[in-house]
Write a protein that holds these residues in place. Structure first.
Motif, PDB file in Angstrom:
ATOM      1  N   VAL A 116       0.854  -1.186   0.000  1.00 52.04           N
ATOM      2  CA  VAL A 116       0.000   0.000   0.000  1.00 52.04           C
ATOM      3  C   VAL A 116       0.885   1.230   0.000  1.00 52.04           C
ATOM      4  N   ASP A 117       0.541   2.185  -0.842  1.00 50.59           N
ATOM      5  CA  ASP A 117       1.315   3.418  -0.933  1.00 50.59           C
ATOM      6  C   ASP A 117       1.296   4.167   0.401  1.00 50.59           C
ATOM      7  N   ASP A 118       2.439   4.746   0.752  1.00 51.30           N
ATOM      8  CA  ASP A 118       2.593   5.449   2.026  1.00 51.30           C
ATOM      9  C   ASP A 118       1.555   6.543   2.200  1.00 51.30           C
ATOM     10  N   THR A 119       1.258   7.281   1.140  1.00 48.13           N
ATOM     11  CA  THR A 119       0.307   8.397   1.250  1.00 48.13           C
ATOM     12  C   THR A 119      -1.089   7.905   1.611  1.00 48.13           C
ATOM     13  N   LYS A 120      -1.468   6.721   1.115  1.00 44.17           N
ATOM     14  CA  LYS A 120      -2.783   6.178   1.437  1.00 44.17           C
ATOM     15  C   LYS A 120      -2.864   5.797   2.906  1.00 44.17           C
ATOM     16  N   VAL A 121      -1.811   5.176   3.425  1.00 43.87           N
ATOM     17  CA  VAL A 121      -1.811   4.785   4.831  1.00 43.87           C
ATOM     18  C   VAL A 121      -1.872   6.015   5.726  1.00 43.87           C
ATOM     19  N   ILE A 122      -1.079   7.025   5.418  1.00 46.11           N
ATOM     20  CA  ILE A 122      -1.053   8.236   6.238  1.00 46.11           C
ATOM     21  C   ILE A 122      -2.427   8.901   6.272  1.00 46.11           C
ATOM     22  N   ARG A 123      -3.147   8.870   5.155  1.00 43.59           N
ATOM     23  CA  ARG A 123      -4.495   9.470   5.113  1.00 43.59           C
ATOM     24  C   ARG A 123      -5.482   8.691   5.978  1.00 43.59           C
ATOM     25  N   MET A 124      -5.215   7.398   6.187  1.00 37.25           N
ATOM     26  CA  MET A 124      -6.162   6.534   6.864  1.00 37.25           C
ATOM     27  C   MET A 124      -5.995   6.505   8.385  1.00 37.25           C
ATOM     28  N   VAL A 125      -4.877   6.966   8.897  1.00 38.26           N
ATOM     29  CA  VAL A 125      -4.610   6.826  10.327  1.00 38.26           C
ATOM     30  C   VAL A 125      -4.442   8.193  10.970  1.00 38.26           C
ATOM     31  N   ALA A 126      -4.658   8.234  12.273  1.00 40.97           N
ATOM     32  CA  ALA A 126      -4.553   9.496  13.004  1.00 40.97           C
ATOM     33  C   ALA A 126      -3.109   9.989  13.007  1.00 40.97           C
ATOM     34  N   PRO A 127      -2.895  11.306  12.941  1.00 36.70           N
ATOM     35  CA  PRO A 127      -1.529  11.846  12.968  1.00 36.70           C
ATOM     36  C   PRO A 127      -0.767  11.366  14.202  1.00 36.70           C
ATOM     37  N   GLY A 128       0.454  10.918  13.979  1.00 39.28           N
ATOM     38  CA  GLY A 128       1.287  10.476  15.085  1.00 39.28           C
ATOM     39  C   GLY A 128       1.024   9.076  15.578  1.00 39.28           C
ATOM     40  N   SER A 129       0.100   8.343  14.942  1.00 36.88           N
ATOM     41  CA  SER A 129      -0.236   7.015  15.461  1.00 36.88           C
ATOM     42  C   SER A 129       0.736   5.931  14.998  1.00 36.88           C
ATOM     43  N   VAL A 130       1.431   6.162  13.892  1.00 35.22           N
ATOM     44  CA  VAL A 130       2.404   5.169  13.435  1.00 35.22           C
ATOM     45  C   VAL A 130       3.531   5.069  14.462  1.00 35.22           C
ATOM     46  N   THR A 131       3.829   3.843  14.887  1.00 35.69           N
ATOM     47  CA  THR A 131       4.839   3.592  15.912  1.00 35.69           C
ATOM     48  C   THR A 131       6.063   2.961  15.273  1.00 35.69           C
ATOM     49  N   THR A 132       7.250   3.407  15.669  1.00 32.51           N
ATOM     50  CA  THR A 132       8.486   2.817  15.170  1.00 32.51           C
ATOM     51  C   THR A 132       9.239   2.155  16.314  1.00 32.51           C
ATOM     52  N   ALA A 133       9.831   1.007  16.011  1.00 31.68           N
ATOM     53  CA  ALA A 133      10.555   0.222  17.012  1.00 31.68           C
ATOM     54  C   ALA A 133      12.046   0.521  16.905  1.00 31.68           C
ATOM     55  N   THR A 134      12.434   1.687  17.421  1.00 33.89           N
ATOM     56  CA  THR A 134      13.854   1.989  17.520  1.00 33.89           C
ATOM     57  C   THR A 134      14.402   1.334  18.790  1.00 33.89           C
ATOM     58  N   GLY A 135      15.726   1.211  18.858  1.00 35.62           N
ATOM     59  CA  GLY A 135      16.304   0.656  20.069  1.00 35.62           C
ATOM     60  C   GLY A 135      17.712   0.165  19.858  1.00 35.62           C
ATOM     61  N   PRO A 136      18.384  -0.181  20.954  1.00 37.11           N
ATOM     62  CA  PRO A 136      19.762  -0.658  20.856  1.00 37.11           C
ATOM     63  C   PRO A 136      19.826  -2.086  20.320  1.00 37.11           C
ATOM     64  N   LYS A 137      21.033  -2.503  19.998  1.00 34.38           N
ATOM     65  CA  LYS A 137      21.276  -3.887  19.602  1.00 34.38           C
ATOM     66  C   LYS A 137      20.630  -4.833  20.609  1.00 34.38           C
ATOM     67  N   TRP A 138      20.012  -5.905  20.103  1.00 32.30           N
ATOM     68  CA  TRP A 138      19.304  -6.942  20.857  1.00 32.30           C
ATOM     69  C   TRP A 138      17.914  -6.493  21.305  1.00 32.30           C
ATOM     70  N   THR A 139      17.419  -5.385  20.742  1.00 33.58           N
ATOM     71  CA  THR A 139      15.993  -5.099  20.892  1.00 33.58           C
ATOM     72  C   THR A 139      15.207  -6.159  20.124  1.00 33.58           C
ATOM     73  N   ALA A 140      14.109  -6.626  20.705  1.00 34.85           N
ATOM     74  CA  ALA A 140      13.298  -7.681  20.075  1.00 34.85           C
ATOM     75  C   ALA A 140      11.862  -7.198  19.899  1.00 34.85           C
ATOM     76  N   VAL A 141      11.379  -7.272  18.663  1.00 37.45           N
ATOM     77  CA  VAL A 141       9.994  -6.959  18.338  1.00 37.45           C
ATOM     78  C   VAL A 141       9.265  -8.276  18.124  1.00 37.45           C
ATOM     79  N   VAL A 142       8.295  -8.569  18.977  1.00 37.18           N
ATOM     80  CA  VAL A 142       7.459  -9.761  18.816  1.00 37.18           C
ATOM     81  C   VAL A 142       6.130  -9.284  18.241  1.00 37.18           C
ATOM     82  N   ALA A 143       5.769  -9.742  17.049  1.00 36.96           N
ATOM     83  CA  ALA A 143       4.611  -9.166  16.373  1.00 36.96           C
ATOM     84  C   ALA A 143       3.867 -10.208  15.555  1.00 36.96           C
ATOM     85  N   ASP A 144       2.578  -9.946  15.383  1.00 37.91           N
ATOM     86  CA  ASP A 144       1.767 -10.698  14.424  1.00 37.91           C
ATOM     87  C   ASP A 144       1.590  -9.807  13.204  1.00 37.91           C
TER      88      ASP A 144
END
Length: 301
Positions: free
Chosen positions: A209-237
């Motif tokens: 999905v194009d980035d512009t379409k996603v941004i239009r569909m969600v509230a401003p600031g709602s996109v979350t990014t998983a930054t972090g140091p080495k050995w950070t673990a993201v467990v996700a579905d």
């Protein structure tokens, strides 16, 4: 080294897309398929392994939010120290090689399997107990995907917004092998409630999905990014969440991803081109439960 995305054949991608479209849009077939899956979950419920409080909390978070971000060590998997050592051995040469024009670089299968504690980490009972309780059925394990996302600011492949199509639910554990900041290609996702709303409004089935379409569909600031140091673990579905690998700009991102689905997935995945020697090494010494988690092409022969 492999300097390209791991891809399914064009025929395989088309077959998976058609299957997904049919199960999404042909209501009687979707009801039948969903009914069979729920019957499997109902029959397996009495056999689900018991969980300790930390495991149960993780499963609850995945059910409620679809993602949890923390430290790899917090998962308390017994072989994690060996995993870290093996990953450092693979990541060093991967980071040093010239990527050419590739956006994604992977180690060779020989390099990936040089220390089996890396690939086999995802077969530990503690992990399988978590995954099985979340899925509600026995798990299939697809192994470890070590990769380097080159910091070229290119929006290609999984750097575009999408939901994974493997199954109704999956578990993926994404681990940073270097420090990752906002310019280093962090994992990004749309929170579950907003994902469900956006998917409905987009009439989304599969694909990017194009980035512009996603941004239009969600509230401003709602996109979350998983930054972090080495050995950070993201467990996700990632089958439930709209997500992407943010295009890295200032530096490369090194990571490993471990993946599990049910044993009756929605999408047929092509197995890596393991040699007979690779397969014998992977299978050697596995328990009956671990063998049962391998894809059929890997468990046989």
């Amino acid at each position: 080294m492999i300097t390209a995305e791991a891809v399914t054949s064009p025929f395989g991608r088309l077959a998976n897309r058609v299957k997904r479209e049919i199960l999404t849009n042909v209501t009687p077939l979707r009801w039948a398929a969903d009914g069979l899956h729920e019957e499997r979950r109902r029959k397996w419920a009495p056999h689900l392994p018991a969980l300790d409080p930390d495991q149960a909390a993780l499963v609850s978070t995945l059910q409620r939010e679809g993602v949890r971000i923390g430290r790899l060590d917090d998962l308390a998997i017994p072989t994690t120290d060996a995993l870290k050592t093996a990953l450092d051995r693979v990541a060093g040469p991967l980071a040093a090689m010239a990527p050419g024009r590739a956006s994604t670089v992977r180690p060779s299968l020989d390099e990936l399997l040089a220390d089996l504690s890396l690939w086999r980490w995802g077969l530990q009972d503690r992990l399988l107990d978590i995954v099985e309780n979340y899925l509600g059925v026995p798990a299939r394990y697809y192994g470890a995907d070590v990769r380097r996302e080159v910091g070229n600011n290119q929006t290609v492949g999984v750097r575009q917004w999408h939901r994974d199509a493997e199954d109704r639910r999956t578990v993926k554990i994404l681990v940073w092998l270097n420090d990752v900041d906002d310019e280093g290609g962090p994992y990004a996702f749309v929170p579950l409630a907003e994902t469900l709303s956006a998917v409905e409004r987009l009439h989304y089935v599969a694909g990017f999905v194009d980035d512009t379409k996603v941004i239009r569909m969600v509230a401003p600031g709602s996109v979350t990014t998983a930054t972090g140091p080495k050995w950070t673990a993201v467990v996700a579905d990632n089958c439930r969440l709209l997500h992407r690998a943010t295009p890295p700009v200032a530096r490369d991102r090194l990571s490993v991803t471990f993946t599990w689905s049910s044993r009756t997935p929605m999408k047929t995945e092509e197995a890596p081109a393991f040699t007979p020697d690779h397969l014998r090494a992977i299978r050697s010494g596995l328990t009956e439960r671990q063998m049962a988690c391998l894809p059929p092409a890997m468990a046989q022969g």
